[in-house]
Design a protein around this motif. Sequence first.
Motif, PDB file in Angstrom:
ATOM      1  N   UNK A   1      16.024  -4.389   7.941  1.00  0.00           N
ATOM      2  CA  UNK A   1      14.924  -3.442   7.732  1.00  0.00           C
ATOM      3  C   UNK A   1      14.053  -3.890   6.564  1.00  0.00           C
ATOM      4  N   UNK A   2      14.697  -4.280   5.474  1.00  0.00           N
ATOM      5  CA  UNK A   2      13.936  -4.787   4.336  1.00  0.00           C
ATOM      6  C   UNK A   2      13.103  -5.999   4.731  1.00  0.00           C
ATOM      7  N   UNK A   3      13.711  -6.892   5.481  1.00  0.00           N
ATOM      8  CA  UNK A   3      13.012  -8.108   5.890  1.00  0.00           C
ATOM      9  C   UNK A   3      11.822  -7.787   6.784  1.00  0.00           C
ATOM     10  N   UNK A   4      11.973  -6.796   7.671  1.00  0.00           N
ATOM     11  CA  UNK A   4      10.861  -6.414   8.540  1.00  0.00           C
ATOM     12  C   UNK A   4       9.660  -5.923   7.759  1.00  0.00           C
ATOM     13  N   UNK A   5       9.910  -5.073   6.747  1.00  0.00           N
ATOM     14  CA  UNK A   5       8.809  -4.600   5.908  1.00  0.00           C
ATOM     15  C   UNK A   5       8.237  -5.756   5.098  1.00  0.00           C
ATOM     16  N   UNK A   6       9.100  -6.649   4.636  1.00  0.00           N
ATOM     17  CA  UNK A   6       8.652  -7.809   3.859  1.00  0.00           C
ATOM     18  C   UNK A   6       7.742  -8.704   4.694  1.00  0.00           C
ATOM     19  N   UNK A   7       8.049  -8.830   5.976  1.00  0.00           N
ATOM     20  CA  UNK A   7       7.204  -9.651   6.859  1.00  0.00           C
ATOM     21  C   UNK A   7       5.788  -9.089   6.965  1.00  0.00           C
ATOM     22  N   UNK A   8       5.675  -7.761   7.016  1.00  0.00           N
ATOM     23  CA  UNK A   8       4.334  -7.169   7.081  1.00  0.00           C
ATOM     24  C   UNK A   8       3.569  -7.442   5.804  1.00  0.00           C
ATOM     25  N   UNK A   9       4.256  -7.391   4.667  1.00  0.00           N
ATOM     26  CA  UNK A   9       3.585  -7.690   3.401  1.00  0.00           C
ATOM     27  C   UNK A   9       3.131  -9.147   3.365  1.00  0.00           C
ATOM     28  N   UNK A  10       3.975 -10.049   3.847  1.00  0.00           N
ATOM     29  CA  UNK A  10       3.606 -11.467   3.884  1.00  0.00           C
ATOM     30  C   UNK A  10       2.418 -11.707   4.813  1.00  0.00           C
ATOM     31  N   UNK A  11       2.373 -10.978   5.925  1.00  0.00           N
ATOM     32  CA  UNK A  11       1.272 -11.175   6.866  1.00  0.00           C
ATOM     33  C   UNK A  11      -0.058 -10.757   6.244  1.00  0.00           C
ATOM     34  N   UNK A  12      -0.048  -9.668   5.479  1.00  0.00           N
ATOM     35  CA  UNK A  12      -1.266  -9.248   4.769  1.00  0.00           C
ATOM     36  C   UNK A  12      -1.642 -10.287   3.729  1.00  0.00           C
ATOM     37  N   UNK A  13      -0.644 -10.779   2.990  1.00  0.00           N
ATOM     38  CA  UNK A  13      -0.904 -11.812   1.978  1.00  0.00           C
ATOM     39  C   UNK A  13      -1.513 -13.059   2.611  1.00  0.00           C
ATOM     40  N   UNK A  14      -0.964 -13.481   3.726  1.00  0.00           N
ATOM     41  CA  UNK A  14      -1.448 -14.706   4.376  1.00  0.00           C
ATOM     42  C   UNK A  14      -2.798 -14.501   5.049  1.00  0.00           C
TER      43      UNK A  14
END
Length: 895
Positions: A288-301
């Motif tokens: 679950x943490x990783x899933x939310x982290x992926x969304x943050x990375x996608x915004x960053x990228x």
Amino acid sequence: MVSCNTDCVVRPLSGVFKKMGHFIGSHPWWFLIAPLVISAGLGSGFYFLNERMSNNIEEQFTPINGPAKLEREYIEETFPGNKSMFSSLRLSRDGTYATLIATNDKNILTVKSLQEVLDLDFKVRDMAVKLDDKPFKYSNVCAEVAGSCYSNAILAIIGSNASNIDKITLTYPWYGSIPLFLNLGSVTLKTEGSVVEHATAIQLYYYLQEDNKAKTDLWLESFINLKSPEPPSSIEVSYSTSMSMQWELEKSPDSVIYLFAITYAIAITFSIVSCWRLDKVRNKVWVAYCGVFCTALSVLSGFGLLLLVGQTFVMTVASCPFMILGIGLDDMFIMISCWERTGIPENTGQYPSIQDNTRQHSCVLNTVTGQLSKTYKDAAVSITITSLTDALALFLGYSSQFGSIRSFCLYAGTCIVFCYLYNITLLGAFMALNGRREAENKHWFTCAKIPEQLSGNSKGGRGEGSHQTTRGNEGRREKEKKEIHFMSHLFEKYYGPFLTCNWVKACVFVIYAGYLAVSIYGCTTLKEGLDIRNLALDDSYLITYYSNQRQHFAEYSLNAMVAVKQEVQYWEENIQKQLNSCIAKFENLDYVNGTSAWFLSYQQYANALKLNISSQEAFQNNLTGFLQHYPMFRQDINMSADDVIQASRFFIQTLNKVSEKDMLLGLRKAAEECSVKLLVYHPAFIYFDQYTVIISRTIETILVATVAMLIISLILIPNPLCSIWVAFAICSVIVGVAGFMALWSVRLDSISMINLVMCIGFSVDFSAHISYSFVSSPKKKVNDKAIDAVAHLGYPILQGAVSTILGVVVLAVSPSYIFRTFFKIMFLVIMFGLFHGLMFIPVFLMLFGACGMEGSSNDGPPLLLDPLVKDLHLLSSTLRGLELFFPGFSCNEIN
């Protein structure tokens, strides 16, 4: 009827993704590290964020090819300004200025109050500002009229001496040839005539030169920071500048930064709760943490990439993370759902026993790669189709006529692409590593080895379709799979039968009729266009200024210029009649108060001096003397080198009696009906042009999206009558959202248009799945079909609606109109979609016999109705934040 079959698309894609899952499961560290490195590199683009900021209101919130912009080009080419003879009336743009409104609830035309106004005026003019250590004052940057700074008429009338007010008889709205209504507000006249008895407001303007923006911006900032008179002053002061709204708009993203933190905290909490397992090994908290982290990375990228390539960053883009978060959670839930469904090998109820240490790593690896390949086979196709559909819809939205929408669509579409890529790489790799830990029977937090008999003493799933992780207990695992969630039990045993009661159906029908009536009424009150004042934050000093302006200076509106675009013989009597007829057309409009024209003044000048200007020679010879007496009129005449008048302009004063749209269209229509070729223009028309396109563009977008949804529904629900019900739900929800948003003080503008169109996707989600469940039910009677559909989908729809609202509820307290609008429309969309899915559609399907399907030929329940799958699918579907044009549906849902 032939059912839809998409195996030709799904089967090859499933095979490709199955191999991909196997490869990622075999080499997880590659796909875990690579996205982190890419994100770190692309994230460097945020270094250019301030440089790429482009929140120019005209560029972003007005139609790119609006007619007024072409009209402005003509005005600027034909009537270039004269710096030495500044005239605010003749500005082709807003100009550079500062302004203040001084108010006194009783009477501001007293010696005491006027003296305070004069003191404030002196303070402004005497304000010293430094640029490069060189001080300058207003006199160094002011707009000039015949060598002197532009002055305010009311102060000039009293000679900058407050005591003179008792010696002067002011008339309103005109004091001679001076438009006093520009400076004096909330005027009360004496019983007879136009003599002013008292007034409560005075507005002062300070126009600046426009050749040194750095210098003027610095002066305007100092003006804003200038302190108002301190108590016991008899006046209250509000203020604004030509740059104030621009600067306030740029503060909007900063105002919601803390809301991002709250929203992501809610998302993490919700994800943890959803993925929490009582089993010490099968817990999915880290996933679950990783899933939310992926969304943050996608915004960053996504943001970083576009900033690196020089794409401008507009304030509306700040809402993208909310949407990306929903899409990221969607993908994560689907991945976890498919992982859990493939978690235990068939016919065993347990992972392979790992007794031989030399074979342990190989067995774990084979188990995880096989499980991940099955997960990708089931989940990746759905994620791919929905992500590509969403991204394509956003990229298509780049064709919008509004720059703010273009920027939003480009940034959001790019972020969706990265969100998809990171979910099928980084998230998949992390699931593989987490799967290895599970296969080795290690604790979810400490990673310590847990004895076999202690690891499976509790359930491993959540809600419907949860698997029990007890090793080696096939019977107990099957019992767990058959358990019904408590909420689903309520929908099946209580809510479903309740809906089938005849009196309940009648009540629902009455409720819907009331809903529709209120919605239609709301649509009739819907206001169009973006009110520029809404771009300021709630605590902005501009709120007070606009409030005072609306209260004290609302009677008179803008003074529009009318250009005569052709050569005419102004000295000929028939031409004068045509021009007078054109002026009469304008003045016959209820909202036109008067006309100011150089040729009318010239005629009065000639009559006063008894000059004959009825011939070309006399007209041109005497015109020179007229322009010497009234040099300001030189800016209204475009003469060729041989003194031929190629074009000219005059002015019409308007009143605030009609809407901005009606005024714009009425003035343009009057110009078109004139026998002389005319053009009507005012700088505010640049913003008014949105009224001419906002409704047509919204209807066009909704129609295109609705047709697309009809096609999709025909694929999802291979029955025309059910597709009609889907179309009905779309139209019903749109009407409801449009009507209730008007009653909730939301206007139809470029901001709400994005959010309004997204309701199509949500209405399809709710109605399509309920309709499909109804059609696919093996029950014979329509009441039983409705109960079956509600029992299967009632809880997932409710859960998805609640989770979506939780994701945006923090925006309700945002100080920005833009973000509050997003919350309001999202709330209406979800609530009305929920009512349609759980109440209106099931009852209407029962009342009208639905799709006429008496049973189903299917041997078992459709894939969509698999308990855990439909739970997570509906949850993720309703999390989609801003589906603009073609909300995605996965093809494999109907296989």
